[in-house]
Design a protein around this motif. Structure first.
Motif, PDB file in Angstrom:
ATOM      1  N   PHE A 102      15.888 -45.429  42.708  1.00  0.00           N
ATOM      2  CA  PHE A 102      14.714 -46.372  42.190  1.00  0.00           C
ATOM      3  C   PHE A 102      13.457 -45.771  42.583  1.00  0.00           C
ATOM      4  CE2 PHE A 102      17.994 -49.862  42.748  1.00  0.00           C
ATOM      5  CZ  PHE A 102      18.121 -50.183  41.423  1.00  0.00           C
ATOM      6  N   GLY A 103      13.247 -45.063  43.433  1.00  0.00           N
ATOM      7  CA  GLY A 103      12.045 -44.291  43.917  1.00  0.00           C
ATOM      8  C   GLY A 103      11.840 -43.334  42.760  1.00  0.00           C
ATOM      9  N   ARG A 104      12.589 -42.795  42.208  1.00  0.00           N
ATOM     10  CA  ARG A 104      12.401 -41.871  40.908  1.00  0.00           C
ATOM     11  C   ARG A 104      11.959 -42.740  39.570  1.00  0.00           C
ATOM     12  NH1 ARG A 104      17.390 -39.103  42.286  1.00  0.00           N
ATOM     13  NH2 ARG A 104      18.505 -40.176  40.631  1.00  0.00           N
ATOM     14  N   VAL A 105      12.740 -44.024  39.458  1.00  0.00           N
ATOM     15  CA  VAL A 105      12.010 -44.859  38.451  1.00  0.00           C
ATOM     16  C   VAL A 105      10.619 -45.104  38.710  1.00  0.00           C
ATOM     17  CG1 VAL A 105      12.389 -47.058  37.472  1.00  0.00           C
ATOM     18  CG2 VAL A 105      14.258 -45.789  38.174  1.00  0.00           C
ATOM     19  N   LEU A 106      10.126 -45.594  39.689  1.00  0.00           N
ATOM     20  CA  LEU A 106       8.765 -45.883  40.315  1.00  0.00           C
ATOM     21  C   LEU A 106       7.945 -44.737  39.939  1.00  0.00           C
ATOM     22  CD1 LEU A 106       8.969 -48.211  43.310  1.00  0.00           C
ATOM     23  CD2 LEU A 106       8.610 -48.844  40.981  1.00  0.00           C
ATOM     24  N   ARG A 107       8.337 -43.449  40.363  1.00  0.00           N
ATOM     25  CA  ARG A 107       7.582 -42.089  40.116  1.00  0.00           C
ATOM     26  C   ARG A 107       7.560 -41.970  38.797  1.00  0.00           C
ATOM     27  NH1 ARG A 107       4.598 -40.963  43.549  1.00  0.00           N
ATOM     28  NH2 ARG A 107       6.338 -41.065  45.179  1.00  0.00           N
ATOM     29  N   ALA A 108       8.359 -42.276  37.829  1.00  0.00           N
ATOM     30  CA  ALA A 108       8.252 -41.949  36.527  1.00  0.00           C
ATOM     31  C   ALA A 108       7.508 -43.161  35.811  1.00  0.00           C
ATOM     32  CB  ALA A 108       9.673 -42.185  35.777  1.00  0.00           C
ATOM     33  N   ALA A 109       7.307 -44.478  36.232  1.00  0.00           N
ATOM     34  CA  ALA A 109       6.548 -45.299  35.790  1.00  0.00           C
ATOM     35  C   ALA A 109       5.114 -45.138  36.060  1.00  0.00           C
ATOM     36  CB  ALA A 109       6.681 -46.732  36.279  1.00  0.00           C
ATOM     37  N   ALA A 485      -2.838 -39.766  46.349  1.00  0.00           N
ATOM     38  CA  ALA A 485      -2.478 -40.860  47.186  1.00  0.00           C
ATOM     39  C   ALA A 485      -0.849 -41.489  46.506  1.00  0.00           C
ATOM     40  CB  ALA A 485      -3.416 -42.018  47.650  1.00  0.00           C
ATOM     41  N   PHE A 486      -0.993 -41.938  45.408  1.00  0.00           N
ATOM     42  CA  PHE A 486       0.071 -42.136  44.723  1.00  0.00           C
ATOM     43  C   PHE A 486       1.198 -41.288  44.517  1.00  0.00           C
ATOM     44  CE2 PHE A 486      -2.780 -45.337  42.059  1.00  0.00           C
ATOM     45  CZ  PHE A 486      -2.592 -46.223  43.170  1.00  0.00           C
ATOM     46  N   GLU A 487       1.021 -40.070  44.555  1.00  0.00           N
ATOM     47  CA  GLU A 487       2.019 -39.063  44.634  1.00  0.00           C
ATOM     48  C   GLU A 487       2.758 -38.833  45.843  1.00  0.00           C
ATOM     49  OE1 GLU A 487       0.184 -35.496  43.494  1.00  0.00           O
ATOM     50  OE2 GLU A 487       0.034 -35.773  41.329  1.00  0.00           O
ATOM     51  N   GLN A 488       2.143 -39.272  46.957  1.00  0.00           N
ATOM     52  CA  GLN A 488       2.673 -39.219  48.278  1.00  0.00           C
ATOM     53  C   GLN A 488       3.282 -40.561  48.575  1.00  0.00           C
ATOM     54  OE1 GLN A 488      -0.808 -37.888  50.673  1.00  0.00           O
ATOM     55  NE2 GLN A 488      -0.288 -35.531  49.918  1.00  0.00           N
ATOM     56  N   ALA A 489       3.228 -41.610  47.819  1.00  0.00           N
ATOM     57  CA  ALA A 489       3.681 -42.944  48.357  1.00  0.00           C
ATOM     58  C   ALA A 489       5.031 -42.830  48.674  1.00  0.00           C
ATOM     59  CB  ALA A 489       3.355 -44.066  47.296  1.00  0.00           C
ATOM     60  N   ASP A 490       5.733 -43.455  49.616  1.00  0.00           N
ATOM     61  CA  ASP A 490       7.055 -43.464  50.040  1.00  0.00           C
ATOM     62  C   ASP A 490       7.462 -44.619  49.653  1.00  0.00           C
ATOM     63  OD1 ASP A 490       9.476 -43.227  51.223  1.00  0.00           O
ATOM     64  OD2 ASP A 490       8.748 -43.083  53.362  1.00  0.00           O
ATOM     65  N   PHE A 491       8.382 -44.674  48.474  1.00  0.00           N
ATOM     66  CA  PHE A 491       8.930 -45.971  47.996  1.00  0.00           C
ATOM     67  C   PHE A 491       9.975 -46.400  49.023  1.00  0.00           C
ATOM     68  CE2 PHE A 491       6.855 -43.984  44.231  1.00  0.00           C
ATOM     69  CZ  PHE A 491       5.970 -44.917  44.063  1.00  0.00           C
ATOM     70  N   ALA A 492      10.590 -45.713  49.625  1.00  0.00           N
ATOM     71  CA  ALA A 492      11.739 -46.251  50.520  1.00  0.00           C
ATOM     72  C   ALA A 492      11.032 -46.973  51.516  1.00  0.00           C
ATOM     73  CB  ALA A 492      12.191 -44.694  51.416  1.00  0.00           C
ATOM     74  N   LEU A 493       9.925 -47.248  51.877  1.00  0.00           N
ATOM     75  CA  LEU A 493       9.545 -48.225  52.776  1.00  0.00           C
ATOM     76  C   LEU A 493       9.425 -49.553  52.086  1.00  0.00           C
ATOM     77  CD1 LEU A 493       6.310 -46.229  54.166  1.00  0.00           C
ATOM     78  CD2 LEU A 493       8.531 -46.631  55.072  1.00  0.00           C
ATOM     79  N   VAL A 503      10.887 -53.978  42.273  1.00  0.00           N
ATOM     80  CA  VAL A 503      11.389 -52.809  41.946  1.00  0.00           C
ATOM     81  C   VAL A 503      12.558 -52.585  40.872  1.00  0.00           C
ATOM     82  CG1 VAL A 503      12.559 -50.479  42.645  1.00  0.00           C
ATOM     83  CG2 VAL A 503      10.702 -51.478  43.979  1.00  0.00           C
ATOM     84  N   ARG A 504      13.619 -53.296  40.951  1.00  0.00           N
ATOM     85  CA  ARG A 504      14.786 -53.550  40.160  1.00  0.00           C
ATOM     86  C   ARG A 504      14.436 -54.139  38.812  1.00  0.00           C
ATOM     87  NH1 ARG A 504      17.492 -55.144  44.986  1.00  0.00           N
ATOM     88  NH2 ARG A 504      19.011 -53.659  45.705  1.00  0.00           N
ATOM     89  N   LEU A 505      13.290 -54.961  38.676  1.00  0.00           N
ATOM     90  CA  LEU A 505      13.111 -55.605  37.595  1.00  0.00           C
ATOM     91  C   LEU A 505      12.102 -54.358  36.820  1.00  0.00           C
ATOM     92  CD1 LEU A 505      11.781 -59.222  38.491  1.00  0.00           C
ATOM     93  CD2 LEU A 505      13.414 -58.639  36.831  1.00  0.00           C
ATOM     94  N   VAL A 506      11.282 -53.632  37.393  1.00  0.00           N
ATOM     95  CA  VAL A 506      10.805 -52.606  36.612  1.00  0.00           C
ATOM     96  C   VAL A 506      11.648 -51.745  36.037  1.00  0.00           C
ATOM     97  CG1 VAL A 506       9.089 -50.613  37.287  1.00  0.00           C
ATOM     98  CG2 VAL A 506       8.764 -52.653  38.214  1.00  0.00           C
ATOM     99  N   ALA A 507      12.838 -51.654  36.848  1.00  0.00           N
ATOM    100  CA  ALA A 507      13.678 -50.311  36.438  1.00  0.00           C
ATOM    101  C   ALA A 507      14.473 -51.242  35.091  1.00  0.00           C
ATOM    102  CB  ALA A 507      14.599 -50.064  37.398  1.00  0.00           C
ATOM    103  N   GLN A 508      14.488 -52.273  34.991  1.00  0.00           N
ATOM    104  CA  GLN A 508      15.046 -52.874  33.763  1.00  0.00           C
ATOM    105  C   GLN A 508      14.303 -52.686  32.471  1.00  0.00           C
ATOM    106  OE1 GLN A 508      16.603 -56.744  34.516  1.00  0.00           O
ATOM    107  NE2 GLN A 508      17.423 -56.144  36.524  1.00  0.00           N
TER     108      GLN A 508
END
Length: 590
Positions: A102-109, A485-493, A503-508
């Motif tokens: 899901f982190g990769r999905v947010l990064r792609a978005a 700053a966005f590139e370094q965001a840690d989505f695991a947090l 996050v899951r809804l974004v991935a959908q």
């Protein structure tokens, strides 16, 4: 990045290996199963129905669907992106992916911005979407507006998904109704010359909108048409009236931000530069042995306008699934409406469209089978016709019906509705119900600023996401909103359940776009946006009750950075989705 399509490919690869082992048939259709979000979030991130779909084919090698599901699940569990894969019920597979997926999905978005969910160009074929096509006999009413908004949003959706789309309006400028229009306008012309015309006769259009046409005719022609034979003035008045009505219709459509690339004239099918295209279409069908002279049996049940007890020219539509063959010529030798429609759809095929989408009113449902038969015959099965029927709109005001009657002239025009409640409200509400379901449109409710008003609710969610980004710029200690700053965001947090749901809804979103485009159902985008807005509003409310859940928290800069990136993604998805629907995404609600 569509993780559902991605994992579907992974499951297909597993199935292919089982096929290669000889335990599933070599001709297994790998397009039949789905990977989708589970109905319950507690079941995991992905649900796979492959074992259930192929249970019949698997009987010789697997004792039951659960056994096949267990083998697929075991292989999935070996995947580097899978945390857990389990068999549930009679043979479904629930998959939990690792957080980095899901982190990769947010990064792609973040990286793709407004292109997140967009299909690659040239992958959706050449599509003709024909919509509105209201008779040019007066201003548009709300029923026309539903088909207009639906067709326009569908065209946007297909274009976003990668198709080459042409938006087309079929101008019904032939036939009896435009002659009635001309006679109605001629009365207004005489009125403009000073005559007292009295009450408009039954059968003519009484609306005041024709007074301007009459005045224009009087200015252009003076009194020269008044005493001329009808055969002389009718074509002149008809052309002027149609031009004026189409200008009015174009203005009504422009108020809804709707434009068409093509306005196709019905009259041009017979009187255009290409000659009589209706005769050519009939000849083409006759050359295939699909036109013959014969009699039709009387219809069962209600009378049919197609039936005449005589020998007539018929199209063999029953050869393509219709329930009766269809007449092409009337008793006076003129073309039937169906014959003209056959020629019109032949024109679409000849122009290279492989997908034809017609948006009609629900009262034309009985016409669908014959047109599908004609398109199948004319294209040799190479073109697909999908007819989308739009049900009635019940216009209400604070729960009370508002009358509409085009014949009497006592009706509320579409333009009046747009002027009263705004373009966004009209467009969103027209799409917030499936096209084949009746829609109640309440003029009072659609301007409420409350969660009961869906368009406000979704737009407010976008404004809230944008407000987070604005606040980070105005003194609240938070990371700078830079690309770095966005590139370094840690989505695991983003570990809170509310954040994970967002996050899951974004991935959908890419999956929803793909499915909505495939089904030709833009309402799915509206439903999805409402769900996303609901989750965002819920998380916002939780942040009011528990400050540690707020998007901006000066004590947790790394988490704040991840939440800011999430807010940027949410704003982007909401804006993109609203854009597909043709609805604005305001940064602030006023």
């Amino acid at each position: 990045m569509n993780i559902y399509a991605d994992f579907r490919q992974r499951v297909a690869a597993i199935l292919s290996s089982i096929v290669a082992s000889g335990r599933l048939p070599a001709d297994l259709d790998l397009a039949r199963f789905v990977v989708e979000p589970p109905r319950e979030a507690s079941h995991g991130d992905l649900a796979v129905n492959a074992a259930m779909v192929y249970a019949k084919e698997a009987k010789t090698s697997f004792s039951n669907p659960r056994q096949l599901a267990a083998e697929i699940a075991f292989a999935l569990a070996e995947d580097a992106d899978v945390a857990r894969a389990e068999v549930a019920g009679p043979g479904f597979i629930n998959v939990v992916v690792k957080p980095e997926v899901f982190g990769r999905v947010l990064r792609a978005a973040l990286d793709l911005g407004s292109d997140f969910g967009r299909g690659p160009g040239g992958t959706g074929g050449k599509v003709n979407v024909e919509y509105v096509s209201a008779n040019p006999t007066g201003p548009m009413h709300v029923g026309h507006g539903r088909g207009a908004v639906f067709g326009d949003a569908l065209a946007n959706l297909l274009e976003f998904s990668g198709a080459d789309v042409t938006r087309e309006y079929y101008v019904n400028d032939a036939g009896a109704q435009v002659d009635v229009l001309a006679r109605s306008a001629f009365l207004r012309y005489r009125e403009a010359l000073g005559e007292t015309i009295g009450e408009i006769p039954e059968g003519l259009y009484p609306g005041d909108y024709l007074k301007e046409v009459g005045r224009s005719l009087a200015q252009t022609h003076g009194g020269s048409l008044r005493d001329a034979p009808e055969a002389d003035w009718l074509p002149i008045v008809r052309a002027a009236a149609i031009e004026a009505m189409m200008a009015m219709i174009r203005a009504d459509l422009e108020a809804l931000a709707i434009t068409h690339e093509e306005f196709f004239s019905e009259r041009s099918l017979v009187y255009g530069r290409e000659g009589d295209q209706v005769a050519a279409a009939i000849a083409a069908l006759r050359g295939q042995g699909l036109v013959y002279e014969g009699r039709l049996p009387p219809p069962k049940g209600q009378p049919s306008e197609d039936w005449e007890d005589r020998e007539q020219t018929l199209f063999r539509s029953t050869a393509f699934g219709d329930d009766v063959d269809r007449p092409l010529l009337k008793s006076d030798g003129g073309y039937t409406y169906f014959a003209s429609d056959v020629a019109y759809h032949k024109s679409k095929i000849d122009r290279g469209f492989d997908t034809l989408i017609d948006v009609w009113g629900a009262d034309h449902g009985g016409y669908v089978a014959r047109m599908r038969a004609a398109v199948a015959a004319l294209s040799g099965g190479g073109a697909e016709l999908d007819v989308k029927l739009c049900q009635l709109v019940r216009l209400m005001r604070a729960g009370e019906p508002v009358r509409m009657s085009k014949r009497s002239g006592d009706f509320v025009t579409l333009r009046e509705v747009v002027d009263e409640v705004g373009r966004d409200a009209v467009r969103f509400m027209m799409l917030f119900r499936k096209n084949d379901a009746t829609l109640e449109f309440d003029l009072a409710k659609v301007i409420e600023q409350s969660k009961e008003n869906p368009v406000f609710y979704v737009q407010y969610a976008h404004a809230r996401a944008k407000s987070v980004l604005r606040q980070a710029h105005v003194g609240i200690p938070a990371p700078q909103l830079t690309t770095r700053a966005f590139e370094q965001a840690d989505f695991a947090l983003l570990a809170d359940p509310g954040e994970q749901e967002l996050v899951r809804l974004v991935a959908q979103f890419p999956r929803v776009v793909e499915a909505a485009a495939a089904a030709h159902e833009p309402h799915r985008i509206a439903f999805y946006l409402h769900d996303l807005a609901s989750s965002l509003h819920a998380q916002w409310t939780r942040g009011k009750e528990r400050p540690q859940l707020r998007f901006l928290n000066e004590e947790m800069p790394n988490l704040t950075s991840a939440r800011l990136a999430l807010a940027k993604v949410l704003a982007g998805v909401l804006s993109t989705g609203l854009g597909i629907l043709g609805v604005s995404a305001p940064d602030e609600m006023r």
